[in-house]
Write an enzyme that holds these catalytic residues in place. Structure first.
Site, mmCIF file in Angstrom:
data_model
loop_
_atom_site.group_PDB
_atom_site.id
_atom_site.type_symbol
_atom_site.label_atom_id
_atom_site.label_comp_id
_atom_site.label_asym_id
_atom_site.label_seq_id
_atom_site.Cartn_x
_atom_site.Cartn_y
_atom_site.Cartn_z
ATOM 1 N N ASP A 7 0.894 -1.166 -0.020
ATOM 2 C CA ASP A 7 -0.022 0.208 -0.127
ATOM 3 C C ASP A 7 0.998 1.234 -0.116
ATOM 4 O OD1 ASP A 7 -2.209 2.060 0.304
ATOM 5 O OD2 ASP A 7 -2.036 1.521 2.500
ATOM 6 N N GLU A 67 -1.497 -1.555 -4.508
ATOM 7 C CA GLU A 67 -2.975 -0.905 -4.838
ATOM 8 C C GLU A 67 -2.642 0.103 -5.592
ATOM 9 O OE1 GLU A 67 -5.681 -0.502 -1.374
ATOM 10 O OE2 GLU A 67 -5.044 1.687 -1.675
ATOM 11 N N ASP A 139 -1.986 1.022 7.460
ATOM 12 C CA ASP A 139 -1.210 0.800 6.146
ATOM 13 C C ASP A 139 -0.806 -0.703 5.777
ATOM 14 O OD1 ASP A 139 -1.058 3.763 5.181
ATOM 15 O OD2 ASP A 139 0.019 3.916 7.102
#
Length: 161
Positions: A7, A67, A139
């Site tokens: 991420d 992502e 996160d």
């Protein structure tokens, strides 16, 4: 198969490593890579690249997923996030990994069942899907969710063959 989920972010990049054996998923490790946001952008990106490269060497995943960028109200923030994402894609590709890319809505749908899930719902479902996991913040939870999403997509692709 070891799957690394990322991420990306300029200040904090979450990472999560899972093992997929058939339909069984297990937690291996997770954490966050923090950069000095007072550094110049080139130095910050270089530091992120060095940390990601070390992570990839240390854990030697067999697959990686990142992502995708979502568009913020602030175009500058979106561009900077895109640069951090580019560093993540490049670091993984440099090791020879094929990299899966997933929109946040798709990750949420894969983990929670709906694309508009809240962060707390994602965190809770990751904890259920990976029993006993101690998650190092939001996160890292998001990164684990990306890895889970990639594991589901890889399993679906195998089933179609």
């Amino acid at each position: 198969m070891l799957i690394l989920g990322l991420d990306p972010g300029l200040g904090t990049t979450g990472w999560g490593l899972i093992r997929a054996e058939g339909n069984r998923l297990s937690h291996v490790a997770n954490g966050k890579l923090k950069t000095d946001t007072t550094a110049t952008l080139p130095r910050l990106l270089a530091h992120l690249d060095a940390m990601l490269s070390a992570l990839l060497i240390d854990h030697a995943p067999e697959a990686c997923a990142v992502e995708e960028v979502f568009v913020n109200a602030n175009p500058q923030s979106t561009l900077k996030l895109g640069q951090a994402r580019g560093v993540a894609l490049c670091a993984a590709a440099r090791t020879g990994l094929e990299v899966g890319e997933y929109a946040a809505r798709l990750v949420k749908k894969a983990v929670v069942g709906v694309g508009n899930a809240e962060k707390a719902q994602v965190h809770a479902m990751v904890s259920r899907l990976l029993p006993g996991v101690k998650i190092d913040g939001a996160d890292a939870a998001d990164a684990l969710a990306v890895a889970i999403c990639h594991a589901h997509h890889l399993a679906s692709a195998r089933a179609l063959r």
